[in-house]
Design a protein around this motif. Sequence first.
Motif, short mmCIF file in Angstrom:
data_model
loop_
_atom_site.label_atom_id
_atom_site.label_comp_id
_atom_site.label_asym_id
_atom_site.label_seq_id
_atom_site.Cartn_x
_atom_site.Cartn_y
_atom_site.Cartn_z
N ASP A 1 15.22 -5.45 -6.31
CA ASP A 1 17.03 -5.39 -6.25
C ASP A 1 17.69 -6.23 -7.27
OD1 ASP A 1 16.04 -7.71 -5.11
OD2 ASP A 1 17.48 -7.68 -3.55
N ARG A 2 17.23 -6.36 -8.38
CA ARG A 2 17.47 -7.14 -9.26
C ARG A 2 18.42 -6.40 -10.23
NH1 ARG A 2 12.93 -9.37 -8.15
NH2 ARG A 2 12.70 -11.74 -7.48
N VAL A 3 19.48 -7.30 -10.96
CA VAL A 3 20.28 -6.46 -11.78
C VAL A 3 20.21 -7.57 -13.00
CG1 VAL A 3 21.68 -5.28 -10.44
CG2 VAL A 3 22.72 -7.24 -10.82
N VAL A 4 20.78 -6.86 -14.29
CA VAL A 4 20.94 -7.69 -15.63
C VAL A 4 22.42 -7.58 -15.82
CG1 VAL A 4 20.08 -8.06 -17.97
CG2 VAL A 4 18.39 -7.26 -16.27
N ILE A 5 22.95 -8.78 -16.00
CA ILE A 5 24.44 -8.54 -16.35
C ILE A 5 24.80 -9.25 -17.48
CG2 ILE A 5 25.27 -8.35 -13.96
CD1 ILE A 5 25.99 -11.50 -14.07
N LYS A 6 25.85 -9.06 -18.36
CA LYS A 6 26.35 -9.55 -19.81
C LYS A 6 27.62 -10.02 -19.28
CE LYS A 6 26.90 -9.34 -24.47
NZ LYS A 6 26.57 -10.56 -24.72
N PHE B 1 30.49 -12.67 -9.51
CA PHE B 1 29.29 -12.98 -9.05
C PHE B 1 29.16 -14.39 -8.84
CE2 PHE B 1 29.10 -13.27 -13.70
CZ PHE B 1 28.70 -14.67 -14.05
N SER B 2 28.38 -14.86 -7.82
CA SER B 2 28.06 -16.22 -7.47
C SER B 2 28.00 -17.05 -8.81
CB SER B 2 26.93 -16.32 -6.60
OG SER B 2 26.59 -17.66 -6.30
N LYS B 3 28.95 -18.33 -8.74
CA LYS B 3 28.71 -19.20 -9.97
C LYS B 3 27.42 -19.83 -10.30
CE LYS B 3 31.80 -22.84 -11.49
NZ LYS B 3 32.88 -23.52 -11.40
N TYR B 4 26.54 -20.11 -9.43
CA TYR B 4 25.39 -20.83 -9.57
C TYR B 4 24.22 -19.67 -9.35
CZ TYR B 4 28.20 -24.91 -10.09
OH TYR B 4 29.17 -25.60 -10.54
N GLU C 1 19.65 -17.37 -16.41
CA GLU C 1 20.09 -17.11 -17.58
C GLU C 1 18.93 -16.75 -18.77
OE1 GLU C 1 23.39 -19.77 -18.78
OE2 GLU C 1 24.16 -19.22 -17.19
N ILE C 2 19.06 -15.76 -19.55
CA ILE C 2 18.08 -15.43 -20.63
C ILE C 2 18.73 -15.33 -21.81
CG2 ILE C 2 16.27 -14.83 -18.75
CD1 ILE C 2 16.85 -11.81 -20.09
N LYS C 3 17.87 -15.30 -22.84
CA LYS C 3 18.44 -14.81 -24.22
C LYS C 3 17.26 -13.83 -24.51
CE LYS C 3 20.84 -17.14 -27.87
NZ LYS C 3 21.31 -18.12 -28.29
N TYR C 4 18.02 -12.48 -24.95
CA TYR C 4 17.13 -11.59 -25.41
C TYR C 4 17.70 -11.06 -26.82
CZ TYR C 4 14.49 -6.95 -25.37
OH TYR C 4 13.83 -6.21 -25.72
N GLU C 5 16.93 -10.92 -27.83
CA GLU C 5 17.45 -10.34 -29.01
C GLU C 5 18.71 -10.91 -29.56
OE1 GLU C 5 17.15 -6.22 -28.99
OE2 GLU C 5 14.89 -6.20 -29.21
N GLY C 6 18.95 -12.21 -29.33
CA GLY C 6 20.06 -13.01 -29.83
C GLY C 6 21.26 -12.76 -28.95
N GLU C 7 21.23 -12.10 -27.80
CA GLU C 7 22.14 -12.01 -26.57
C GLU C 7 21.90 -12.71 -25.57
OE1 GLU C 7 25.24 -10.28 -26.86
OE2 GLU C 7 24.73 -9.42 -28.97
N GLU C 8 22.93 -13.20 -24.75
CA GLU C 8 22.64 -13.86 -23.49
C GLU C 8 23.06 -13.02 -22.25
OE1 GLU C 8 24.69 -17.45 -23.27
OE2 GLU C 8 23.82 -18.37 -25.28
N TYR C 9 21.96 -12.96 -21.35
CA TYR C 9 22.16 -12.05 -20.20
C TYR C 9 21.85 -13.02 -18.76
CZ TYR C 9 21.74 -8.16 -23.45
OH TYR C 9 21.72 -7.43 -24.50
N THR C 10 22.05 -12.62 -17.81
CA THR C 10 21.74 -13.04 -16.60
C THR C 10 21.17 -12.15 -15.50
OG1 THR C 10 23.70 -14.76 -16.72
CG2 THR C 10 22.53 -14.35 -14.55
N ILE C 11 20.01 -12.46 -15.17
CA ILE C 11 19.33 -11.55 -14.09
C ILE C 11 19.30 -12.26 -13.01
CG2 ILE C 11 16.85 -10.60 -13.42
CD1 ILE C 11 16.10 -11.15 -16.41
N MET C 12 19.98 -11.48 -11.94
CA MET C 12 20.28 -11.71 -10.37
C MET C 12 19.96 -10.86 -9.45
SD MET C 12 24.51 -12.27 -10.15
CE MET C 12 24.10 -13.51 -11.34
#
Length: 91
Positions: A9-14, A63-66, A70-81
Amino acid sequence: MIGIKPLGDRVVIKRAEAEEKTQGGLILTSSAKEKPQMAEVVAVGPGTKDVPMELKVGDKVIFSKYGGTEIKYEGEEYTIMRQDEILATIE
């Protein structure tokens, strides 16, 4: 397609870009910029038996502030939650 496939049930957001100026016109330094809590969903997992996936790629969300990781993939920053860390969608 970004090459990251979330599980369960995870999503990746930018995240949306942080504001460069205040409403009064002051230019903010990078350390003074507050990270926005709005983002676009760029990948979704299949959901689970107990938690069906309600979001889809392209959804604009708040989304929830905390929340998330956070990850960096191919120079872009994403968040998995987890989907339950998403508070609302924006129409």
